[in-house]
Write a protein that holds these residues in place. Sequence first.
Motif, short mmCIF file in Angstrom:
data_model
loop_
_atom_site.label_atom_id
_atom_site.label_comp_id
_atom_site.label_asym_id
_atom_site.label_seq_id
_atom_site.Cartn_x
_atom_site.Cartn_y
_atom_site.Cartn_z
N ALA A 61 70.93 -31.81 -39.82
CA ALA A 61 69.90 -31.78 -40.86
C ALA A 61 68.52 -32.08 -40.27
N GLY A 62 68.49 -32.88 -39.22
CA GLY A 62 67.21 -33.23 -38.59
C GLY A 62 66.49 -32.04 -37.99
N THR A 63 67.22 -31.00 -37.61
CA THR A 63 66.56 -29.84 -37.01
C THR A 63 65.71 -29.09 -38.03
N ALA A 64 65.94 -29.32 -39.32
CA ALA A 64 65.10 -28.69 -40.34
C ALA A 64 63.66 -29.15 -40.21
N ALA A 65 63.47 -30.39 -39.78
CA ALA A 65 62.11 -30.91 -39.60
C ALA A 65 61.37 -30.13 -38.53
N VAL A 66 62.05 -29.81 -37.44
CA VAL A 66 61.43 -29.04 -36.37
C VAL A 66 61.06 -27.64 -36.84
N SER A 67 61.96 -27.02 -37.59
CA SER A 67 61.72 -25.66 -38.08
C SER A 67 60.52 -25.63 -39.02
N THR A 92 62.66 -24.35 -49.49
CA THR A 92 64.04 -24.21 -49.95
C THR A 92 64.85 -23.39 -48.95
N GLY A 93 64.24 -22.38 -48.36
CA GLY A 93 64.94 -21.57 -47.36
C GLY A 93 65.41 -22.39 -46.18
N HIS A 94 64.57 -23.30 -45.71
CA HIS A 94 64.96 -24.17 -44.60
C HIS A 94 66.10 -25.10 -45.00
N VAL A 95 66.04 -25.62 -46.22
CA VAL A 95 67.07 -26.56 -46.68
C VAL A 95 68.41 -25.86 -46.84
N VAL A 96 68.42 -24.69 -47.47
CA VAL A 96 69.68 -23.96 -47.67
C VAL A 96 70.27 -23.56 -46.32
N VAL A 138 74.30 -33.53 -46.69
CA VAL A 138 73.41 -32.72 -45.85
C VAL A 138 72.19 -32.27 -46.64
N LEU A 139 72.39 -31.91 -47.90
CA LEU A 139 71.26 -31.49 -48.75
C LEU A 139 70.23 -32.59 -48.86
N ALA A 140 70.70 -33.82 -49.10
CA ALA A 140 69.77 -34.95 -49.21
C ALA A 140 69.01 -35.19 -47.92
N LEU A 141 69.74 -35.21 -46.78
CA LEU A 141 69.08 -35.44 -45.50
C LEU A 141 68.15 -34.29 -45.13
N SER A 142 68.49 -33.09 -45.53
CA SER A 142 67.65 -31.93 -45.19
C SER A 142 66.29 -32.03 -45.89
N TRP A 143 66.28 -32.48 -47.15
CA TRP A 143 65.00 -32.63 -47.85
C TRP A 143 64.16 -33.74 -47.21
N ILE A 144 64.81 -34.82 -46.78
CA ILE A 144 64.07 -35.87 -46.06
C ILE A 144 63.51 -35.32 -44.76
N SER A 145 64.30 -34.52 -44.05
CA SER A 145 63.86 -33.93 -42.79
C SER A 145 62.68 -32.98 -43.00
N ASN A 154 53.25 -31.82 -34.86
CA ASN A 154 53.80 -30.72 -34.07
C ASN A 154 55.32 -30.84 -34.06
N PRO A 155 56.02 -29.80 -33.61
CA PRO A 155 57.50 -29.84 -33.61
C PRO A 155 58.09 -30.97 -32.77
N GLU A 156 57.43 -31.33 -31.68
CA GLU A 156 57.93 -32.41 -30.83
C GLU A 156 57.93 -33.73 -31.59
N ALA A 157 56.84 -33.98 -32.32
CA ALA A 157 56.77 -35.20 -33.12
C ALA A 157 57.79 -35.18 -34.24
N ALA A 158 58.02 -34.00 -34.83
CA ALA A 158 59.01 -33.88 -35.90
C ALA A 158 60.40 -34.23 -35.40
N GLN A 159 60.71 -33.82 -34.19
CA GLN A 159 62.02 -34.14 -33.62
C GLN A 159 62.18 -35.64 -33.44
#
Length: 242
Positions: A61-67, A92-96, A138-145, A154-159
């Motif tokens: 789920a954490g990879t959604a933050a990078v995307s 929503t596309g990233h979360v799904v 996973v849905l809950a963690l994805s929205w947090i991410s 930047n993506p590095e900080a998001a990771q």
Amino acid sequence: MTRRSLKHTLRSPDTMVMTIALPIMILLMFVYIFGGAFDVGGEYIDYVVPGIILLCAGFGAGTAAVSVSTDMTNGIIDRFRTMAISRSSVLTGHVVESVVRNLLTTSIVIVVAVALGFRPTADPLKWLAALAVIAVFVLALSWISVALGLLARNPEAAQGFTFFLMFIPYVSSAFVPTDTMPTWLRSFAEHQPVTPVIETLRGLLMGTEIGNSAMLAVIWCDAIGLAGYLSASLIFKRKTAH
């Protein structure tokens, strides 16, 4: 937007390798390296698999933050704003995509675990309930991410922001019973969000006592998901207002 996110994942070999290989590596490590040191009153693999599933779900789920952070920094959002699409569909596309990818990873982990000796006792109805628990988690963690990805520069900080999602399960009942922990740590482990989700999943798959864990798991997942959704929507609206 979901199809777009899935295509990006499929076209990224390193993401696919990490998504599939990391859960299997963690499973092998705990079963064959650490498993012999833990006494859980039964086969350790039967005890640890639910925890491994949620540990890997947190990482996935954490990879959604990078995307999301990548989208916010490469200019594609400006193009989306000129198109006749809903703004919320971008997030929503990233979360799904995150939920679909993590359910696939979960299936692979379970197949490998069964090959290693994991013997769940769940009937088809309980299997469906277990998958529903994983999907909601996973849905809950994805929205947090997604919210964290929007906050990152930047993506590095998001990771980096999402590292805690992967490590929270370590301080829970995922790998050892909480009654083996020091008193101060046991209190945290028993009252943090991941433990009731793990106990619910373990009860569904292995027939252990669930108690009020299912109710607590639903409450925690709903609260985390709602907080993530509202935060992500607010941050995204502010960042795309001009």
